[in-house]
Enzyme design. Structure first.
Site, PDB file in Angstrom:
ATOM      1  N   LYS A  65      18.956  59.182 -77.905  1.00 57.32           N
ATOM      2  CA  LYS A  65      18.179  59.965 -76.732  1.00 57.32           C
ATOM      3  C   LYS A  65      16.811  59.289 -76.699  1.00 57.32           C
ATOM      4  O   LYS A  65      16.293  58.856 -75.530  1.00 57.32           O
ATOM      5  CB  LYS A  65      17.748  61.307 -77.241  1.00 57.32           C
ATOM      6  CG  LYS A  65      17.131  62.244 -76.246  1.00 57.32           C
ATOM      7  CD  LYS A  65      17.261  63.568 -76.398  1.00 57.32           C
ATOM      8  CE  LYS A  65      17.096  64.145 -77.860  1.00 57.32           C
ATOM      9  NZ  LYS A  65      15.993  63.797 -78.629  1.00 57.32           N
TER      10      LYS A  65
ATOM     11  N   THR B 142      16.285  56.148 -77.578  1.00 57.24           N
ATOM     12  CA  THR B 142      16.737  54.754 -77.119  1.00 57.24           C
ATOM     13  C   THR B 142      16.776  54.674 -75.453  1.00 57.24           C
ATOM     14  O   THR B 142      16.321  53.888 -74.841  1.00 57.24           O
ATOM     15  CB  THR B 142      17.945  54.350 -77.794  1.00 57.24           C
ATOM     16  OG1 THR B 142      17.627  54.447 -79.413  1.00 57.24           O
ATOM     17  CG2 THR B 142      18.170  52.887 -77.362  1.00 57.24           C
TER      18      THR B 142
ATOM     19  N   ARG C 111       7.508  61.845 -78.749  1.00 55.98           N
ATOM     20  CA  ARG C 111       6.830  62.288 -79.899  1.00 55.98           C
ATOM     21  C   ARG C 111       6.289  61.139 -81.059  1.00 55.98           C
ATOM     22  O   ARG C 111       7.051  60.236 -80.986  1.00 55.98           O
ATOM     23  CB  ARG C 111       7.722  63.388 -80.502  1.00 55.98           C
ATOM     24  CG  ARG C 111       7.826  64.607 -79.738  1.00 55.98           C
ATOM     25  CD  ARG C 111       8.919  65.705 -80.072  1.00 55.98           C
ATOM     26  NE  ARG C 111      10.059  65.001 -80.478  1.00 55.98           N
ATOM     27  CZ  ARG C 111      11.140  65.463 -80.872  1.00 55.98           C
ATOM     28  NH1 ARG C 111      11.000  66.545 -81.533  1.00 55.98           N
ATOM     29  NH2 ARG C 111      12.298  65.101 -80.792  1.00 55.98           N
TER      30      ARG C 111
ATOM     31  N   LYS D 181      16.738  60.239 -91.357  1.00 55.71           N
ATOM     32  CA  LYS D 181      16.875  59.515 -90.106  1.00 55.71           C
ATOM     33  C   LYS D 181      16.190  57.990 -90.194  1.00 55.71           C
ATOM     34  O   LYS D 181      16.642  57.260 -89.771  1.00 55.71           O
ATOM     35  CB  LYS D 181      15.459  60.159 -89.221  1.00 55.71           C
ATOM     36  CG  LYS D 181      16.194  60.048 -87.831  1.00 55.71           C
ATOM     37  CD  LYS D 181      15.127  61.142 -86.943  1.00 55.71           C
ATOM     38  CE  LYS D 181      15.364  60.835 -85.549  1.00 55.71           C
ATOM     39  NZ  LYS D 181      14.560  61.636 -84.613  1.00 55.71           N
TER      40      LYS D 181
ATOM     41  N   ALA E  18      12.331  69.985 -82.918  1.00 52.57           N
ATOM     42  CA  ALA E  18      12.959  70.619 -82.195  1.00 52.57           C
ATOM     43  C   ALA E  18      13.813  71.747 -82.630  1.00 52.57           C
ATOM     44  O   ALA E  18      14.244  72.852 -81.700  1.00 52.57           O
ATOM     45  CB  ALA E  18      13.635  69.722 -81.010  1.00 52.57           C
TER      46      ALA E  18
ATOM     47  N   PHE F 126      16.460  66.815 -80.071  1.00 55.75           N
ATOM     48  CA  PHE F 126      18.068  67.256 -80.270  1.00 55.75           C
ATOM     49  C   PHE F 126      18.612  67.546 -78.970  1.00 55.75           C
ATOM     50  O   PHE F 126      18.415  66.981 -77.757  1.00 55.75           O
ATOM     51  CB  PHE F 126      17.803  68.444 -81.386  1.00 55.75           C
ATOM     52  CG  PHE F 126      17.384  68.171 -82.394  1.00 55.75           C
ATOM     53  CD1 PHE F 126      17.983  67.127 -83.294  1.00 55.75           C
ATOM     54  CD2 PHE F 126      16.334  69.005 -83.168  1.00 55.75           C
ATOM     55  CE1 PHE F 126      17.487  66.779 -84.473  1.00 55.75           C
ATOM     56  CE2 PHE F 126      16.152  68.545 -84.459  1.00 55.75           C
ATOM     57  CZ  PHE F 126      16.541  67.518 -85.044  1.00 55.75           C
TER      58      PHE F 126
ATOM     59  N   PHE G 292      28.562  51.852 -76.698  1.00 54.57           N
ATOM     60  CA  PHE G 292      28.486  51.251 -78.132  1.00 54.57           C
ATOM     61  C   PHE G 292      29.544  50.207 -77.888  1.00 54.57           C
ATOM     62  O   PHE G 292      30.496  50.425 -76.881  1.00 54.57           O
ATOM     63  CB  PHE G 292      28.979  52.342 -79.073  1.00 54.57           C
ATOM     64  CG  PHE G 292      27.674  53.213 -79.784  1.00 54.57           C
ATOM     65  CD1 PHE G 292      27.654  52.953 -81.202  1.00 54.57           C
ATOM     66  CD2 PHE G 292      27.179  54.216 -78.995  1.00 54.57           C
ATOM     67  CE1 PHE G 292      26.547  53.597 -81.668  1.00 54.57           C
ATOM     68  CE2 PHE G 292      26.064  54.740 -79.490  1.00 54.57           C
ATOM     69  CZ  PHE G 292      25.894  54.789 -80.911  1.00 54.57           C
TER      70      PHE G 292
ATOM     71  N   TRP H  88      20.722  49.459 -75.299  1.00 55.55           N
ATOM     72  CA  TRP H  88      20.619  49.078 -76.712  1.00 55.55           C
ATOM     73  C   TRP H  88      20.776  47.547 -76.926  1.00 55.55           C
ATOM     74  O   TRP H  88      19.973  46.727 -77.591  1.00 55.55           O
ATOM     75  CB  TRP H  88      21.750  49.819 -77.391  1.00 55.55           C
ATOM     76  CG  TRP H  88      21.445  49.808 -79.092  1.00 55.55           C
ATOM     77  CD1 TRP H  88      20.422  50.329 -79.703  1.00 55.55           C
ATOM     78  CD2 TRP H  88      21.921  48.696 -79.804  1.00 55.55           C
ATOM     79  NE1 TRP H  88      20.751  49.844 -81.094  1.00 55.55           N
ATOM     80  CE2 TRP H  88      21.670  48.720 -80.983  1.00 55.55           C
ATOM     81  CE3 TRP H  88      22.924  47.613 -79.423  1.00 55.55           C
ATOM     82  CZ2 TRP H  88      21.931  48.095 -82.184  1.00 55.55           C
ATOM     83  CZ3 TRP H  88      23.268  46.849 -80.628  1.00 55.55           C
ATOM     84  CH2 TRP H  88      22.816  47.345 -81.817  1.00 55.55           C
TER      85      TRP H  88
END
Length: 558
Positions: free
Chosen positions: A73, A75, A96, A107, A275, A303, A383, A411
Site C-alpha cells: 500500500k 509502495t 505516516r 515489519k 490503524a 491496513f 509481482f 516496485w
C-alpha cells in the site's frame, strides 16, 4: 535491477538537497527547518498560510486485508505520487511516520519498497525527527503529574481505581501490558494497577494528527479525560494542569516533516497512529498543507479498507472537512491466492481458480468504499511470479464490480510502471464525480454507530457488548460525548474479529470487550475481540537481523 533489498536501493538514491524539494512546492528556504541535508520541518507560519490556499484534489490509497503475501500500500502511494509527477502533474505524497515497535518486530520498515520509496529510509524508520519521542514524553508527563497530584493530597479527589490514563512507549513489549506502579512504601506513592500502550495508540498521537494548530492542540490536550472521582465526575488533563507543558513539548512535533521520493518528488511524512488500534492516518496539518501547495495529494490509510479507509472517511475527513476525490484499492495476485486458500509456500505457481476464489475480499472493499460516494480504481501491485491469466482474472472480477483494475509495476520500474494508473486517477479526480459522505451522522447514538460500522463494513450480524459497556456509552452520551465518531480497534487481517478468517465472511458478530473515551481526539475507541493496544514481539523479531555491516552501513531494515 535484479532483486536488491529496499535498503540497498534506498542507499543508492540520488537525493537532492531538501531546499530543492521544498522549492518544487514553492516553500521558501527560510520556512524549512533542516534536519541534516535531506529532511526538514515546515514552519508553523508557512503551514498556516498554505492551508488557507486553494485546495488540490485528495486521493486516498487503501487496500484489501493484509496477508503474509504482501500488498504494497505505501509502495503504491509513493509510486502513484511519482507517476502523477511523471505525467506532468504537480503532486505531493502524505504518509505516516514509522513506529519503532513494528520496525523491530514484524515489519522492518515503512517507507515503501523497491523503486517506489521515500528516503532517507534508515532515518525515517529510526527516530526520524524525534516526533514520536516528543509524543511519548508529553503523554508520560501527564501520567507522572496524575500520580504526583494524588501523592500530594489528591485535591481533585481522584478515585485511584478509576484512573484511565495509561503510560506509553514506542516499542512492542507484552511484559508492560499490565503493571503495578508505586510499590516500595510511602515515599513512592499509592500502589495501583495500570499498564502501557504503544505510543502510536496514545491519544496524544491522535490529537497531534487531528489538531489544526498549537492553540487547537493545547485545547484538545486539556480535554483529555484521565480519571474519575468516586462520584464518577470526569477529571481532565486541564484539571491536572498539564496541557500547557505538553504543548510546549510538542511544539516542533506539530510541524510537518518534508522528505523526498527516490525520484526527488516531495513527500510529507508526519504523525503515525496505528490503524488497527487508533485512527491510522497521517496528520491533518500535513494533508491540508499539501493540499494548499499541490494540485494532487496522494495519502494512505492504514491496513485494509475496513479499518483504514473507514476511519479516514468517518474520523479524519469528518473532523477536518476533507472531501476525497478518488480512492485507490491496492491488491495483489498473491494475496488473492492466499484468500483463495493457497499456502504461502505455493504462491509462486499459477492458480487462476484460487485467484477467483479469493477475489470476494477485494469485491467487498470495492463495494464498501463506493458506499462512501467516492470513485474507486483498483491497483494490482505486480509481482514477478504473477501470470497473465491470473492478472486477467482479477481485472475481469473487478470489471464485474463496476470498477477498473490497472496493473502497476512501480516496485520494479518506479514512475514508468505506474503512468496508466496515474493518468486514470487524475482523470477521475478532475471529473469531480465524488459525492463523499460519512457512513453515519454525528447525532446517531454511539452503540448504533458501532452497529452501523459492523453491519455495513464488516457485514456482521450484530455487535456483542455486555450491559456494563452499553451503560458506559449511555453515560458518555449524557455527558455530551454522544456526537463523537467511533474508532474500532480490531484485527487488520479479517473483516471479522478472528484474524484467521480470510475472504469475505458473513454470519459473524463483533464482540466489543472495552470502550475508551478519547475526548481530546474526539472519538470513542471500541476494543474488539483479542486486539492488543500494546503489541508483543514475534518469536523471531526483525531486531535480530538489524545491525551495522563491515562498511558501517545499517542492514536488516528490509
Amino acid at each position: 535491477m535484479g532483486f536488491k533489498t529496499d535498503i540497498e536501493i534506498a542507499r543508492e538514491a540520488q537525493k537532492r538537497p531538501i531546499q530543492e524539494i521544498g522549492a518544487k512546492l514553492d516553500i521558501p528556504t527560510e520556512h524549512l527547518l533542516p534536519f541534516g541535508h535531506d529532511k526538514a520541518k515546515v514552519s508553523q507560519d508557512f503551514v498556516a498560510d498554505a492551508r488557507a490556499r486553494k485546495r488540490g484534489k485528495l486521493i486516498l490509497v487503501t487496500a484489501i486485508n493484509p496477508t503474509p503475501a504482501g500488498e504494497g500500500k505505501t509502495t503504491t502511494t509513493v509510486g502513484l505520487g511519482d507517476g502523477l509527477n511523471a505525467i506532468g502533474k504537480r503532486a505531493a505524497i502524505c504518509i505516516r511516520e514509522a513506529s519503532l515497535g513494528p520496525n523491530f518486530g514484524m515489519k522492518g520498515g515503512a517507507a515503501g519498497g523497491g523503486m517506489a520509496q521515500v528516503v532517507p529510509m534508515e532515518d525515517m524508520n529510526l527516530h526520524f525527527t524525534g516526533d514520536f519521542h516528543a509524543i511519548t514524553s508529553a503523554h508520560n508527563l501527564l501520567s507522572a503529574m496524575i500520580d504526583n497530584h494524588i501523592y500530594w493530597g489528591n485535591a481533585l479527589e481522584i478515585d485511584e481505581r478509576r484512573i484511565v490514563w495509561r503510560r506509553v512507549m514506542d516499542m512492542n513489549d507484552r511484559a508492560l501490558r499490565d503493571t503495578v506502579v508505586s510499590l516500595g512504601g510511602v515515599s513512592n506513592g499509592f500502589p495501583r494497577q495500570t499498564g502501557f500502550d504503544i505510543t502510536v495508540a496514545s491519544e496524544v498521537m491522535a490529537i497531534l494528527c487531528l489538531a489544526a494548530d498549537l492553540d487547537d492542540l493545547q485545547n484538545r490536550l486539556g480535554d483529555i479525560v484521565v480519571a474519575y472521582t468516586r462520584e464518577k465526575k470526569a477529571i481532565t488533563c486541564r484539571d491536572i494542569g498539564a496541557e500547557g507543558a505538553m504543548t510546549v513539548l510538542l511544539k516542533d512535533a506539530m510541524q510537518p516533516n518534508l522528505v523526498q521520493t527516490l525520484e526527488n518528488n516531495p513527500a510529507f511524512v508526519h504523525g503515525g497512529p496505528f490503524a488497527n488500534i487508533a485512527h491510522g492516518c497521517n496528520s491533518v496539518v500535513a494533508t491540508q498543507t499539501a493540499l494548499g501547495l499541490a494540485d494532487y495529494v496522494v495519502t494512505e490509510a492504514g491496513f485494509g479498507a475496513d479499518l483504514g479507509a473507514e476511519k479516514f472517511f468517518d474520523i479524519k475527513c469528518r473532523k477536518a472537512g476533507l472531501s476525497p476525490s478518488v480512492a485507490v484499492i491496492v491488491a495483489t495476485v498473491r494475496a488473492m491466492k492466499m484468500n483463495g486458500g493457497v499456502a504461502k509456500a505455493d504462491l509462486g505457481s499459477e492458480n487462476v481458480s484460487a485467484v477467483q476464489k479469493g477475489c470476494p475480499n477485494l469485491g467487498r472493499h470495492i463495494e464498501n468504499v463506493k458506499g462512501f460516494g467516492v470513485p474507486v480504481v483498483v491497483a494490482i501491485n505486480h509481482f514477478h511470479s504473477d501470470t497473465e491469466a491470473e492478472v486477467a482474472a482479477v481485472k475481469a472480477y473487478v470489471a464485474e464490480q463496476g470498477a477498473e483494475a490497472i496493473l502497476c509495476r512501480h516496485w520494479a520500474e518506479g514512475s514508468k510502471g505506474v503512468t496508466e494508473l496515474a493518468t486514470r486517477v487524475a482523470e477521475l479526480a478532475d471529473a469531480e464525480q465524488s459525492q463523499f459522505a460519512p457512513l453515519y451522522p454525528d447525532e446517531m447514538p454511539l452503540f448504533e454507530k458501532m452497529q452501523t460500522i459492523a453491519r455495513r463494513i464488516y457485514r456482521a450480524d450484530d455487535v456483542l457488548a455486555d450491559d456494563k459497556i452499553r451503560a458506559q456509552l449511555k453515560e458518555w452520551e449524557a455527558a455530551g460525548y454522544g456526537n463523537l465518531p467511533i474508532c474500532m480497534a480490531k484485527t487488520q487481517y479479517s473483516f471479522t474479529t478472528d484474524p484467521t478468517r480470510r475472504g469475505a465472511p458473513t454470519g459473524h458478530s463483533v464482540p466489543v470487550r472495552e470502550v475508551r473515551l478519547s475526548a481530546g481526539a474526539g472519538f470513542i475507541v471500541a476494543i474488539c475481540g483479542e486486539i492488543m493496544t500494546m503489541p508483543g514481539l514475534p518469536r523471531k523479531p526483525a531486531a535480530e537481523n538489524i545491525r551495522f555491516n563491515e562498511e558501517g552501513l545499517i542492514e536488516g531494515l528490509f
